[in-house]
Structure formats: C-alpha cells, structure tokens
Write a protein that holds these residues in place. Structure first.
Motif, short mmCIF file in Angstrom:
data_model
loop_
_atom_site.label_atom_id
_atom_site.label_comp_id
_atom_site.label_asym_id
_atom_site.label_seq_id
_atom_site.Cartn_x
_atom_site.Cartn_y
_atom_site.Cartn_z
N THR A 1 0.82 -1.21 0.00
CA THR A 1 0.00 0.00 0.00
C THR A 1 0.85 1.26 0.00
O THR A 1 0.62 2.20 -0.78
CB THR A 1 -0.94 0.01 1.22
OG1 THR A 1 -1.75 -1.18 1.20
CG2 THR A 1 -1.84 1.23 1.20
N SER B 1 1.17 3.58 -3.35
CA SER B 1 0.57 4.91 -3.23
C SER B 1 1.57 6.00 -3.60
O SER B 1 1.19 7.08 -4.08
CB SER B 1 0.04 5.14 -1.81
OG SER B 1 1.11 5.17 -0.87
N GLU C 1 -12.71 -6.38 0.40
CA GLU C 1 -12.40 -5.42 1.47
C GLU C 1 -11.00 -4.86 1.31
O GLU C 1 -10.76 -3.66 1.51
CB GLU C 1 -12.56 -6.11 2.83
CG GLU C 1 -12.35 -5.18 4.02
CD GLU C 1 -12.58 -5.87 5.35
OE1 GLU C 1 -12.21 -5.29 6.38
OE2 GLU C 1 -13.12 -6.99 5.35
N LEU D 1 -10.91 -2.28 -1.47
CA LEU D 1 -11.43 -0.98 -1.03
C LEU D 1 -10.40 -0.22 -0.19
O LEU D 1 -10.26 1.00 -0.31
CB LEU D 1 -12.72 -1.18 -0.23
CG LEU D 1 -13.92 -1.73 -1.01
CD1 LEU D 1 -15.11 -1.91 -0.08
CD2 LEU D 1 -14.28 -0.81 -2.17
N LYS D 2 -9.67 -0.95 0.66
CA LYS D 2 -8.63 -0.31 1.47
C LYS D 2 -7.54 0.28 0.57
O LYS D 2 -7.03 1.39 0.83
CB LYS D 2 -8.01 -1.32 2.44
CG LYS D 2 -8.92 -1.77 3.56
CD LYS D 2 -8.21 -2.80 4.43
CE LYS D 2 -9.11 -3.32 5.55
NZ LYS D 2 -8.42 -4.38 6.34
N GLU E 1 -7.91 1.27 -2.53
CA GLU E 1 -8.47 2.44 -3.20
C GLU E 1 -8.56 3.64 -2.26
O GLU E 1 -8.40 4.78 -2.70
CB GLU E 1 -9.85 2.09 -3.76
CG GLU E 1 -9.78 1.10 -4.92
CD GLU E 1 -11.14 0.70 -5.44
OE1 GLU E 1 -12.15 1.00 -4.75
OE2 GLU E 1 -11.21 0.08 -6.52
N ASN E 2 -8.79 3.40 -0.97
CA ASN E 2 -8.83 4.48 0.00
C ASN E 2 -7.46 5.13 0.18
O ASN E 2 -7.36 6.27 0.66
CB ASN E 2 -9.33 3.97 1.36
CG ASN E 2 -10.83 3.70 1.34
OD1 ASN E 2 -11.57 4.26 0.54
ND2 ASN E 2 -11.27 2.83 2.24
N ALA E 3 -6.41 4.38 -0.20
CA ALA E 3 -5.05 4.94 -0.16
C ALA E 3 -4.68 5.56 -1.51
O ALA E 3 -3.50 5.82 -1.77
CB ALA E 3 -4.05 3.84 0.21
N ASN E 4 -5.70 5.79 -2.35
CA ASN E 4 -5.53 6.42 -3.67
C ASN E 4 -4.70 5.58 -4.63
O ASN E 4 -3.96 6.10 -5.46
CB ASN E 4 -4.91 7.82 -3.53
CG ASN E 4 -5.81 8.78 -2.79
OD1 ASN E 4 -7.02 8.82 -3.02
ND2 ASN E 4 -5.24 9.53 -1.86
#
Length: 296
Positions: free
Chosen positions: A78, A82, A108, A111-112, A114-117
């Motif tokens: 991640t 990122s 899940e 999604l995590k 994607e939340n970190a762009n």
C-alpha cells in the motif's frame, strides 16, 4: 498479449541488455521481493523494459518461507504503490483468500487500497459465481484471474475471459498461465511466467522452433544429464532433431556457443534462453490474437 517475466534480477537484465539490446520486456515485480534500489534498476534497464506490474505477494506469502507477515506485506504494498502508482501499469489488490468463497475478504482489501488512492486490480478466484460481475460493476480497466478451480480447462476459463473482454471491455490478466493453447485462443491481455526460473534450475529449456510447421512451435529440451527431471515429451540435446537450429538460435540471439551454454554458467544461460522464449511467445500470440479476431 503481454507475457510478464517475473522478478528478473540485475545480472540477468545486464546480460540481456548486452546480448539482446533490442529486446523489449514486460516485467512483474512482487511486493514480497522488491528489487533493491528499484529506481536505479528502472533507470539502468529502461531501454529494454516496456512496462512493469506489481503483484501483491500473496502467492509468495502463502507458498514460500518469507520473514514477513501478511499484514506487513499489505502495508508494504500500500505504501509503495501509493507513492509510485505511475510506475506500474497494474497493481494487483491483496487477494490472500485463495478459496472459492473469499470474495468478501479480498474485496475489502481492494477498497482499502483504493482508500489509499491506489488503483488496484481485483483478482478473481471463482469462475462460476458472481465475482467477475461484482468486480466489473465499477468499470475497472483491468481484472486478473488467479488460482481458481478448473481455470486451466478452456471450457471453464474461456467463457469468463471472452465475457470480460467483449461484454465488459475489461483487459484480463491470467496469473501463472503461459500455455500456448490457452493464451493463443482467448482474448487475454496479459499473463506472467515464473517458470523461466524454475525450468532453468532443472535443466529445461523451451525453444520456439521456426522450422516446425505446427501452430505451436514450442520444443522442450532437457540438458543436464545428472538431474533426473526429464519428462515425457522432452528431448535431450543428444536426440533433438533440430539441435543445429537451436545452436543457430544461441549464436544469433545470445552470441553463445553450445559449449558455453552447457558450461559452468549453464543455469544462468538457460535463464536467458527462457526469457527470450517467452518474449517470442508474446509476439507470436499477439499476432495470432489479431489474425483470429480475438482482439481488436
């Protein structure tokens, strides 16, 4: 079709740069074994690298002895992706649940990410249920097919790949599948190979033989006499009827003699020959996919 070469090291890449300066490779890195000084690596070999993709390391974590936990591996992936998303054509989302009912766990993690762009590529592990449909609801550019029951059977794999490509307009990556009869008969965008390393260690060399008239011109040649790894369908260098063609390939493509190829650096030189084979396979399959109307 792009055939990604998994984790080629510095020595192999330097030798290819010297011996095959016009080669253009697609490379897969894994978060489990990132090359040291990767920016220097990319700079040194940029002239022979077409694209790079980043695997999440799930397979290595599951089947290799690594001094890293799953949580640490996900964090590494991640943070790195990122900060370096632009370096990779694809970043595969963590898919540590390889089972047929692991969708919720793996989704899940997507999604995590994607939340970190990070634009993560989802990995399908069930060809029969809703996974492919669910992942394509968000219109991703890429989807991968990983370990799944029956995936090496064309009757199971092809309908899903054709549906993803033609109906959902998604580019499909096939993890660990480089079988000619599979990849040349479906519209997959890419696949990857680690077998170039495994085969080289056991004395196996795959050779695209231009003298053969069949659609699949792959010959498998077994070299070291001291290893009992020869399988049915393999030739040895002593009974291979096209050994002169193979020797000409060594001379023309790698500037090697047969004596050098089977000498002290034989494992290393087999790695070079196998990378060239998969690079040739990439070009051949792409032409067939276009000719057969599988891709446009």
């Amino acid at each position: 079709m792009r055939v990604y070469i998994s984790s080629p090291g510095w020595n192999v890449m330097r030798e290819l740069l010297t011996r095959c300066p016009s080669i253009l490779l697609n490379i897969l890195w894994t978060a489990a074994r990132m090359p040291k000084r990767y920016k220097k690596y990319l700079k040194e070999f940029e002239s022979i690298i077409d694209s790079v993709i980043l695997d999440n390391g799930a397979f290595s974590a599951m089947f290799s002895k690594l001094d890293v936990t799953v949580s640490e591996l996900i964090t590494r992936l991640t943070v790195h992706s990122s900060l370096n998303q632009e370096r990779y054509l694809m970043v595969f989302s963590p898919d540590f649940n390889f089972g047929p009912h692991g969708f919720s766990d793996n989704y899940e993690e997507l999604l995590k990410l994607e939340n970190a762009n990070v634009i993560g590529v989802p990995v399908i592990h069930n060809l029969k249920n809703h996974e492919a449909w669910s992942y394509t609801e968000d219109y991703p550019e890429f989807v991968a097919i990983g370990q799944s029951r029956g995936r090496l059977v064309p009757e199971n794999l092809f309908p899903r790949v054709f549906w993803l490509h033609h109906k959902k307009h998604v580019r499909v990556h096939l993890f660990g599948i480089t079988d000619f009869d599979i990849i040349s008969n479906c519209p997959a965008f890419s696949c990857d190979s680690k077998s170039w390393l495994d085969d080289a260690k056991t004395g196996v060399v795959r050779f695209w033989n231009p003298e053969k008239t069949e659609r699949n011109k792959t010959d498998v040649i077994y070299f070291p006499d001291e290893l009992d790894k020869k399988q049915p369908g393999m030739y040895t260098r002593y009974n291979y009827p096209y050994i002169d063609v193979f020797e000409q390939f060594l001379k023309d493509k790698l500037s090697l003699t047969m004596d050098e190829f089977i000498g002290k650096k034989s494992v290393f030189y087999r790695q070079l020959a196998l990378i060239v084979y998969y690079n040739t396979l990439e070009q051949v399959v792409t032409e067939l996919q276009i000719t057969d109307g599988l891709i446009f």
